[in-house]
Design an enzyme around this catalytic site. Sequence first.
Site, PDB file in Angstrom:
ATOM      1  N   SER A  58      -7.694 -50.744   8.717  1.00  0.00           N
ATOM      2  CA  SER A  58      -6.566 -50.718   7.768  1.00  0.00           C
ATOM      3  C   SER A  58      -5.987 -49.324   7.524  1.00  0.00           C
ATOM      4  CB  SER A  58      -7.024 -51.302   6.422  1.00  0.00           C
ATOM      5  OG  SER A  58      -8.111 -50.534   5.916  1.00  0.00           O
ATOM      6  N   GLY A  61      -1.951 -47.328  12.187  1.00  0.00           N
ATOM      7  CA  GLY A  61      -1.300 -48.217  13.148  1.00  0.00           C
ATOM      8  C   GLY A  61      -1.009 -49.605  12.602  1.00  0.00           C
ATOM      9  N   ALA A 120     -17.097 -50.327  11.255  1.00  0.00           N
ATOM     10  CA  ALA A 120     -16.950 -51.791  11.280  1.00  0.00           C
ATOM     11  C   ALA A 120     -17.954 -52.453  12.220  1.00  0.00           C
ATOM     12  CB  ALA A 120     -15.532 -52.151  11.724  1.00  0.00           C
ATOM     13  N   ALA A 148      -9.066 -49.766  17.016  1.00  0.00           N
ATOM     14  CA  ALA A 148      -8.945 -49.058  18.301  1.00  0.00           C
ATOM     15  C   ALA A 148      -9.970 -47.935  18.232  1.00  0.00           C
ATOM     16  CB  ALA A 148      -7.541 -48.504  18.491  1.00  0.00           C
ATOM     17  N   TYR A 246      -3.043 -50.008  32.106  1.00  0.00           N
ATOM     18  CA  TYR A 246      -3.265 -50.787  30.885  1.00  0.00           C
ATOM     19  C   TYR A 246      -3.752 -52.210  31.195  1.00  0.00           C
ATOM     20  CZ  TYR A 246      -3.479 -51.947  26.070  1.00  0.00           C
ATOM     21  OH  TYR A 246      -3.990 -52.316  24.858  1.00  0.00           O
TER      22      TYR A 246
HETATM   23  N1  NAD Z   1      -0.277 -48.961  19.566  1.00  0.00           N
HETATM   24  C1  NAD Z   1       0.246 -49.924  20.300  1.00  0.00           C
HETATM   25  O1  NAD Z   1       1.268 -49.745  20.967  1.00  0.00           O
HETATM   26  C2  NAD Z   1      -0.387 -51.293  20.320  1.00  0.00           C
HETATM   27  C3  NAD Z   1       0.351 -52.373  20.839  1.00  0.00           C
HETATM   28  C4  NAD Z   1      -0.216 -53.640  20.828  1.00  0.00           C
HETATM   29  C5  NAD Z   1      -1.497 -53.826  20.355  1.00  0.00           C
HETATM   30  N2  NAD Z   1      -2.192 -52.748  19.870  1.00  0.00           N
HETATM   31  C6  NAD Z   1      -3.568 -52.995  19.405  1.00  0.00           C
HETATM   32  O2  NAD Z   1      -3.637 -52.831  18.006  1.00  0.00           O
HETATM   33  C7  NAD Z   1      -4.979 -52.487  17.664  1.00  0.00           C
HETATM   34  C8  NAD Z   1      -4.963 -51.238  16.780  1.00  0.00           C
HETATM   35  O3  NAD Z   1      -4.397 -50.194  17.537  1.00  0.00           O
HETATM   36  P1  NAD Z   1      -3.497 -49.062  16.865  1.00  0.00           P
HETATM   37  O4  NAD Z   1      -2.621 -48.570  17.942  1.00  0.00           O
HETATM   38  O5  NAD Z   1      -2.908 -49.557  15.603  1.00  0.00           O
HETATM   39  O6  NAD Z   1      -4.656 -47.971  16.613  1.00  0.00           O
HETATM   40  P2  NAD Z   1      -4.824 -46.785  15.575  1.00  0.00           P
HETATM   41  O7  NAD Z   1      -5.574 -45.732  16.302  1.00  0.00           O
HETATM   42  O8  NAD Z   1      -3.535 -46.437  14.942  1.00  0.00           O
HETATM   43  O9  NAD Z   1      -5.757 -47.449  14.439  1.00  0.00           O
HETATM   44  C9  NAD Z   1      -7.080 -47.808  14.697  1.00  0.00           C
HETATM   45  C10 NAD Z   1      -7.770 -48.225  13.417  1.00  0.00           C
HETATM   46  O10 NAD Z   1      -9.125 -48.567  13.768  1.00  0.00           O
HETATM   47  C11 NAD Z   1     -10.001 -47.940  12.835  1.00  0.00           C
HETATM   48  N3  NAD Z   1     -11.304 -47.751  13.451  1.00  0.00           N
HETATM   49  C12 NAD Z   1     -11.615 -47.159  14.629  1.00  0.00           C
HETATM   50  N4  NAD Z   1     -12.949 -47.203  14.839  1.00  0.00           N
HETATM   51  C13 NAD Z   1     -13.482 -47.832  13.760  1.00  0.00           C
HETATM   52  C14 NAD Z   1     -14.794 -48.184  13.384  1.00  0.00           C
HETATM   53  N5  NAD Z   1     -15.852 -47.922  14.175  1.00  0.00           N
HETATM   54  N6  NAD Z   1     -14.982 -48.790  12.198  1.00  0.00           N
HETATM   55  C15 NAD Z   1     -13.941 -49.065  11.370  1.00  0.00           C
HETATM   56  N7  NAD Z   1     -12.661 -48.795  11.699  1.00  0.00           N
HETATM   57  C16 NAD Z   1     -12.445 -48.180  12.873  1.00  0.00           C
HETATM   58  C17 NAD Z   1      -9.326 -46.619  12.492  1.00  0.00           C
HETATM   59  O11 NAD Z   1      -9.880 -46.059  11.315  1.00  0.00           O
HETATM   60  C18 NAD Z   1      -7.882 -47.117  12.349  1.00  0.00           C
HETATM   61  O12 NAD Z   1      -7.716 -47.681  11.060  1.00  0.00           O
HETATM   62  C19 NAD Z   1      -5.734 -52.281  18.977  1.00  0.00           C
HETATM   63  O13 NAD Z   1      -6.412 -53.447  19.303  1.00  0.00           O
HETATM   64  C20 NAD Z   1      -4.601 -52.030  19.951  1.00  0.00           C
HETATM   65  O14 NAD Z   1      -4.944 -52.328  21.283  1.00  0.00           O
HETATM   66  C21 NAD Z   1      -1.662 -51.492  19.808  1.00  0.00           C
END
Ligand code: NAD
Length: 406
Positions: A58, A61, A120, A148, A246
């Site tokens: 939370s 992203g 988590a 992520a 990817y």
């Molecule tokens: N960025 C993109 O373009 C995109 C597109 C489609 C899907 N996604 C997917 O969305 C999801 C999130 O990606 P994002 O780009 O928002 O990433 P991000 O790096 O912005 O956010 C990741 C989140 O995960 C949390 N996190 C990481 N390790 C953790 C752990 N061990 N325990 C608890 N929390 C943890 C972080 O604190 C953060 O809140 C991923 O599955 C990603 O593949 C991203």
Amino acid sequence: MHPTLTQSKRVVDPTGRGYLLLESHPAGCFRSVQLMRAEVPAPENPAARRPTALVVGSSAGYGLASTIAGLVRYGIDGVGIGLERPAGHRSASAGWYRTIATHAIARELGADFSFRNADAFADTTKTETLDLLAERFGGVDYLIYSVAAPRRTDPRSGITYQSVLKPLGAPHTTRNLEFADDGAAYVREVTVAPATEAETAATVRVMGGEDWSRWVTALADRGLLRRGFRTVALSYIGSPLTSAIYRGGTIGAAKADLESTACALTERLAAVDGRAFTSVNGAVVSQALTAIPGVPLYVSLLRGVLGDRFPSPVEQSLELWNQLTAHRPDVDQWGRIRLDRWELSEPVQAAVAERWRSITPETVTELADTAWFRARYRALYGFDVPGVDYAVPVETDLPWPDSSTP
Ligand SMILES: NC(=O)c1ccc[n+]([C@@H]2O[C@H](COP(=O)([O-])OP(=O)(O)OC[C@H]3O[C@@H](n4cnc5c(N)ncnc54)[C@H](O)[C@@H]3O)[C@@H](O)[C@H]2O)c1
């Protein structure tokens, strides 16, 4: 309250290497959360009962955007989890400050929403979080899984798995967008060696469906799944231009695992009339994304083609909630919610591919919106956020929000 408050204020600068900045700007992070909140319209018909949501990831992203959209538009209570670094000799991580700002929004809205800074993947995090959910709400309606992570320690074996961003089978040469110290954009060719089988398997252990499934199992075992429970994990497909690294690479193997986990979970959730989905979101600039070779250039070209039509994380997260709460979510033939149709539309992809082919060092800033990309990745650390005076000293050592009372 905070004895050092006035002495420890300082100006925070965006120093670092490449896409990794060493410090985050608290006021910039607060402001970026407020700007996200301003994108969310007020609820049309407030729900009769406030839904309970658990959001894993939370603090950044899509997880952050879904939390803000859920709080403001859907009136959620619940718990958010992120893994963030407190201030030490450097500032706290950006997600620490964003969580403070998101917590303030929850309080202002009268939501009972707690934030936990915890791994988590750990069983202790699951137990403690479920204790909190049981005590405060007695059940959960939604679980959004948006993690992520570069690594995961499986608490049951003690093994730590590292995820890698590599192609499968053959080396892949692509072009990366990079920025010089003065901010000038340039493109550099990079070749990435293929993953070993062990690296691919490890990436699936980190970013695949195993931990998501454990969360759902833990909720079920504690009897916390409310009737009609819905859960979603975030996925991505992306363009043929990035498929070698990817969707056809190690992370794609993990996403395929996540998607098959959704099917398995849906079968197990039948008892509570529940469903598990993946949501294939479109690209947004996030810390996770900047680490993927070739993707920053692709996303800058995408923005060059789309301009302001490029949807924000909040816009996509509002649509995610719209689908999650819909009687019949709009899913593709594999049961995935598709929020990426704007990105994968044929004319958009054709235009991006044309620019990708014709780009030269002279035309990169014309064809790709590199200024936007630079501002967006710096905003992930709270820099370049409109409305913030970066010359003003700020307090960096701020406490994690207290959620001990609703
Ligand atoms: N960025 C993109 O373009 C995109 C597109 C489609 C899907 N996604 C997917 O969305 C999801 C999130 O990606 P994002 O780009 O928002 O990433 P991000 O790096 O912005 O956010 C990741 C989140 O995960 C949390 N996190 C990481 N390790 C953790 C752990 N061990 N325990 C608890 N929390 C943890 C972080 O604190 C953060 O809140 C991923 O599955 C990603 O593949 C991203």
